[in-house]
Write a protein that holds these residues in place. Structure first.
Motif, PDB file in Angstrom:
ATOM      1  N   MET A  80       0.848  -1.187   0.000  1.00  0.00           N
ATOM      2  CA  MET A  80       0.000   0.000   0.000  1.00  0.00           C
ATOM      3  C   MET A  80       0.876   1.227   0.000  1.00  0.00           C
ATOM      4  SD  MET A  80      -2.814  -1.297   2.800  1.00  0.00           S
ATOM      5  CE  MET A  80      -3.341   0.349   3.189  1.00  0.00           C
ATOM      6  N   LEU A  81       0.560   2.172  -0.886  1.00  0.00           N
ATOM      7  CA  LEU A  81       1.200   3.479  -0.828  1.00  0.00           C
ATOM      8  C   LEU A  81       0.162   4.407  -0.220  1.00  0.00           C
ATOM      9  CD1 LEU A  81       2.942   3.881  -4.309  1.00  0.00           C
ATOM     10  CD2 LEU A  81       3.825   2.868  -2.218  1.00  0.00           C
ATOM     11  N   VAL A  82       0.490   4.961   0.938  1.00  0.00           N
ATOM     12  CA  VAL A  82      -0.432   5.869   1.611  1.00  0.00           C
ATOM     13  C   VAL A  82      -0.026   7.299   1.249  1.00  0.00           C
ATOM     14  CG1 VAL A  82      -1.363   6.601   3.840  1.00  0.00           C
ATOM     15  CG2 VAL A  82      -0.684   4.206   3.501  1.00  0.00           C
ATOM     16  N   PRO A  84      -0.666  10.802   2.450  1.00  0.00           N
ATOM     17  CA  PRO A  84      -1.312  11.476   3.581  1.00  0.00           C
ATOM     18  C   PRO A  84      -2.253  12.615   3.171  1.00  0.00           C
ATOM     19  CG  PRO A  84       0.995  11.089   4.069  1.00  0.00           C
ATOM     20  CD  PRO A  84       0.793  10.738   2.618  1.00  0.00           C
ATOM     21  N   SER A  85      -1.976  13.276   2.050  1.00  0.00           N
ATOM     22  CA  SER A  85      -2.876  14.352   1.604  1.00  0.00           C
ATOM     23  C   SER A  85      -3.378  14.071   0.194  1.00  0.00           C
ATOM     24  CB  SER A  85      -2.168  15.699   1.690  1.00  0.00           C
ATOM     25  OG  SER A  85      -0.980  15.678   0.910  1.00  0.00           O
ATOM     26  N   GLY A  86      -3.568  12.794  -0.114  1.00  0.00           N
ATOM     27  CA  GLY A  86      -3.961  12.376  -1.452  1.00  0.00           C
ATOM     28  C   GLY A  86      -5.318  12.890  -1.914  1.00  0.00           C
ATOM     29  N   ALA A  87      -6.186  13.238  -0.954  1.00  0.00           N
ATOM     30  CA  ALA A  87      -7.525  13.701  -1.324  1.00  0.00           C
ATOM     31  C   ALA A  87      -7.472  15.004  -2.119  1.00  0.00           C
ATOM     32  CB  ALA A  87      -8.378  13.876  -0.075  1.00  0.00           C
ATOM     33  N   LYS A  88      -6.376  15.742  -1.983  1.00  0.00           N
ATOM     34  CA  LYS A  88      -6.239  17.015  -2.702  1.00  0.00           C
ATOM     35  C   LYS A  88      -6.061  16.793  -4.197  1.00  0.00           C
ATOM     36  CE  LYS A  88      -4.023  19.538   1.065  1.00  0.00           C
ATOM     37  NZ  LYS A  88      -2.695  19.872   1.557  1.00  0.00           N
ATOM     38  N   VAL A  89      -5.567  15.625  -4.570  1.00  0.00           N
ATOM     39  CA  VAL A  89      -5.283  15.337  -5.971  1.00  0.00           C
ATOM     40  C   VAL A  89      -6.569  14.866  -6.665  1.00  0.00           C
ATOM     41  CG1 VAL A  89      -3.969  13.863  -7.562  1.00  0.00           C
ATOM     42  CG2 VAL A  89      -2.892  14.714  -5.478  1.00  0.00           C
ATOM     43  N   LEU A  95      -6.705   5.094  -9.386  1.00  0.00           N
ATOM     44  CA  LEU A  95      -5.635   4.440  -8.626  1.00  0.00           C
ATOM     45  C   LEU A  95      -5.771   4.705  -7.124  1.00  0.00           C
ATOM     46  CD1 LEU A  95      -2.989   2.784  -8.716  1.00  0.00           C
ATOM     47  CD2 LEU A  95      -1.758   4.924  -8.971  1.00  0.00           C
ATOM     48  N   LEU A  96      -6.130   5.932  -6.768  1.00  0.00           N
ATOM     49  CA  LEU A  96      -6.249   6.270  -5.347  1.00  0.00           C
ATOM     50  C   LEU A  96      -7.582   5.778  -4.800  1.00  0.00           C
ATOM     51  CD1 LEU A  96      -4.757   9.878  -5.145  1.00  0.00           C
ATOM     52  CD2 LEU A  96      -3.635   7.695  -4.723  1.00  0.00           C
ATOM     53  N   GLU A  97      -7.509   5.040  -3.704  1.00  0.00           N
ATOM     54  CA  GLU A  97      -8.699   4.462  -3.086  1.00  0.00           C
ATOM     55  C   GLU A  97      -8.922   5.043  -1.705  1.00  0.00           C
ATOM     56  OE1 GLU A  97      -8.524   0.191  -2.921  1.00  0.00           O
ATOM     57  OE2 GLU A  97      -7.438   0.077  -4.810  1.00  0.00           O
ATOM     58  N   GLY A  98     -10.121   4.818  -1.200  1.00  0.00           N
ATOM     59  CA  GLY A  98     -10.420   5.175   0.178  1.00  0.00           C
ATOM     60  C   GLY A  98     -10.993   6.569   0.280  1.00  0.00           C
ATOM     61  N   ASP A  99     -11.759   6.778   1.339  1.00  0.00           N
ATOM     62  CA  ASP A  99     -12.376   8.070   1.577  1.00  0.00           C
ATOM     63  C   ASP A  99     -12.225   8.358   3.061  1.00  0.00           C
ATOM     64  OD1 ASP A  99     -13.752  10.397   1.241  1.00  0.00           O
ATOM     65  OD2 ASP A  99     -15.734   9.469   1.253  1.00  0.00           O
ATOM     66  N   TYR A 100     -11.011   8.704   3.451  1.00  0.00           N
ATOM     67  CA  TYR A 100     -10.707   8.881   4.870  1.00  0.00           C
ATOM     68  C   TYR A 100     -10.899  10.338   5.264  1.00  0.00           C
ATOM     69  CZ  TYR A 100      -8.585   4.337   4.108  1.00  0.00           C
ATOM     70  OH  TYR A 100      -8.370   3.034   3.761  1.00  0.00           O
ATOM     71  N   LYS A 101     -11.448  10.541   6.451  1.00  0.00           N
ATOM     72  CA  LYS A 101     -11.730  11.904   6.934  1.00  0.00           C
ATOM     73  C   LYS A 101     -10.464  12.754   7.027  1.00  0.00           C
ATOM     74  CE  LYS A 101     -16.069  11.303   9.393  1.00  0.00           C
ATOM     75  NZ  LYS A 101     -16.401   9.913   9.087  1.00  0.00           N
ATOM     76  N   ASP A 102      -9.311  12.118   7.276  1.00  0.00           N
ATOM     77  CA  ASP A 102      -8.069  12.882   7.427  1.00  0.00           C
ATOM     78  C   ASP A 102      -7.450  13.280   6.078  1.00  0.00           C
ATOM     79  OD1 ASP A 102      -7.011  10.498   6.522  1.00  0.00           O
ATOM     80  OD2 ASP A 102      -5.908  10.045   8.362  1.00  0.00           O
ATOM     81  N   GLY A 103      -8.096  12.911   4.967  1.00  0.00           N
ATOM     82  CA  GLY A 103      -7.624  13.365   3.666  1.00  0.00           C
ATOM     83  C   GLY A 103      -6.639  12.445   2.966  1.00  0.00           C
ATOM     84  N   ARG A 104      -6.335  11.314   3.601  1.00  0.00           N
ATOM     85  CA  ARG A 104      -5.371  10.428   2.927  1.00  0.00           C
ATOM     86  C   ARG A 104      -6.075   9.553   1.906  1.00  0.00           C
ATOM     87  NH1 ARG A 104      -5.414   5.395   6.578  1.00  0.00           N
ATOM     88  NH2 ARG A 104      -6.887   6.246   8.064  1.00  0.00           N
ATOM     89  N   ILE A 106      -5.128   5.874  -0.666  1.00  0.00           N
ATOM     90  CA  ILE A 106      -4.227   4.730  -0.725  1.00  0.00           C
ATOM     91  C   ILE A 106      -4.212   4.149  -2.133  1.00  0.00           C
ATOM     92  CG2 ILE A 106      -3.918   2.360   0.128  1.00  0.00           C
ATOM     93  CD1 ILE A 106      -5.123   3.393   2.800  1.00  0.00           C
ATOM     94  N   ALA A 107      -3.035   3.765  -2.586  1.00  0.00           N
ATOM     95  CA  ALA A 107      -2.893   3.019  -3.841  1.00  0.00           C
ATOM     96  C   ALA A 107      -2.344   1.645  -3.473  1.00  0.00           C
ATOM     97  CB  ALA A 107      -1.949   3.740  -4.792  1.00  0.00           C
ATOM     98  N   ILE A 108      -2.939   0.593  -4.021  1.00  0.00           N
ATOM     99  CA  ILE A 108      -2.530  -0.767  -3.671  1.00  0.00           C
ATOM    100  C   ILE A 108      -1.914  -1.455  -4.886  1.00  0.00           C
ATOM    101  CG2 ILE A 108      -3.327  -3.039  -2.882  1.00  0.00           C
ATOM    102  CD1 ILE A 108      -5.528  -1.512  -1.304  1.00  0.00           C
ATOM    103  N   PHE A 109      -0.788  -2.097  -4.661  1.00  0.00           N
ATOM    104  CA  PHE A 109      -0.090  -2.833  -5.716  1.00  0.00           C
ATOM    105  C   PHE A 109       0.097  -4.273  -5.259  1.00  0.00           C
ATOM    106  CE2 PHE A 109       1.027   1.584  -5.986  1.00  0.00           C
ATOM    107  CZ  PHE A 109       0.937   1.860  -7.344  1.00  0.00           C
ATOM    108  N   LYS A 110      -0.196  -5.222  -6.154  1.00  0.00           N
ATOM    109  CA  LYS A 110      -0.091  -6.642  -5.794  1.00  0.00           C
ATOM    110  C   LYS A 110       1.284  -7.208  -6.136  1.00  0.00           C
ATOM    111  CE  LYS A 110      -4.971  -7.315  -6.805  1.00  0.00           C
ATOM    112  NZ  LYS A 110      -5.140  -5.951  -7.340  1.00  0.00           N
ATOM    113  N   ASP A 111       1.826  -6.818  -7.300  1.00  0.00           N
ATOM    114  CA  ASP A 111       3.092  -7.395  -7.746  1.00  0.00           C
ATOM    115  C   ASP A 111       3.742  -6.475  -8.783  1.00  0.00           C
ATOM    116  OD1 ASP A 111       1.628  -7.794 -10.136  1.00  0.00           O
ATOM    117  OD2 ASP A 111       1.114  -9.843  -9.550  1.00  0.00           O
ATOM    118  N   LEU A 112       4.856  -6.917  -9.309  1.00  0.00           N
ATOM    119  CA  LEU A 112       5.630  -6.121 -10.253  1.00  0.00           C
ATOM    120  C   LEU A 112       4.816  -5.757 -11.501  1.00  0.00           C
ATOM    121  CD1 LEU A 112       8.427  -4.936 -10.206  1.00  0.00           C
ATOM    122  CD2 LEU A 112       9.272  -6.961 -11.387  1.00  0.00           C
TER     123      LEU A 112
END
Length: 136
Positions: A80-82, A84-89, A95-104, A106-112
């Protein structure tokens, strides 16, 4: 007594301790992130490789984590790439997932293969984030 490793050496050492398949994915992500802009630095933060903006910025409360671009979160079977202020983008790629109140976000990668497939989207998110940085 061993000399204290610099930030880059600490990241290298951290990656070398990972299982080889995971280390390869982490190193690839690292090269993509660092290669996106020369003003991205790296260090170990919260016990994982993390990336931040090294350039001039307007003064801010350090608790806001405005410099922090990405913190890796390594789990079995996924990385997981977190952002922290990803909601601004405004990420159109999905690619960016999640709807966290703190504005972060997450992008998830399984393999190469997954990393290679998402490289363009990841770099665009980083570039868009850098445009939003309140530079000094």
């Amino acid at each position: 007594m061993k000399a204290k490793l610099n930030d880059q050496e600490q990241v290298c050492e951290h990656i070398q301790k990972l299982e080889p398949a995971l280390a390869q994915v982490v190193e690839t992500l690292r090269q993509i992130i660092l290669g996106t802009d020369p003003e991205i630095g790296e260090r170990i933060k919260w016990n994982n490789p993390s990336f931040y903006y090294t350039g001039e910025m307007v003064e801010f409360d350090p608790k806001e984590y405005k410099r922090d671009l990405i913190v890796m979160n390594l789990h079995k079977g996924r990385i997981m790439l977190v952002f922290p202020s990803g909601a601004k983008v405004n990420d159109q790629s999905g690619l960016l997932e999640g709807d966290y109140k703190d504005g972060r976000r997450i992008a998830i990668f399984k393999d190469l293969e997954d990393v290679q497939a998402k490289q363009g989207a990841l770099q665009k998110i980083i570039q868009d984030w850098l445009k939003l940085v309140e530079k000094g």
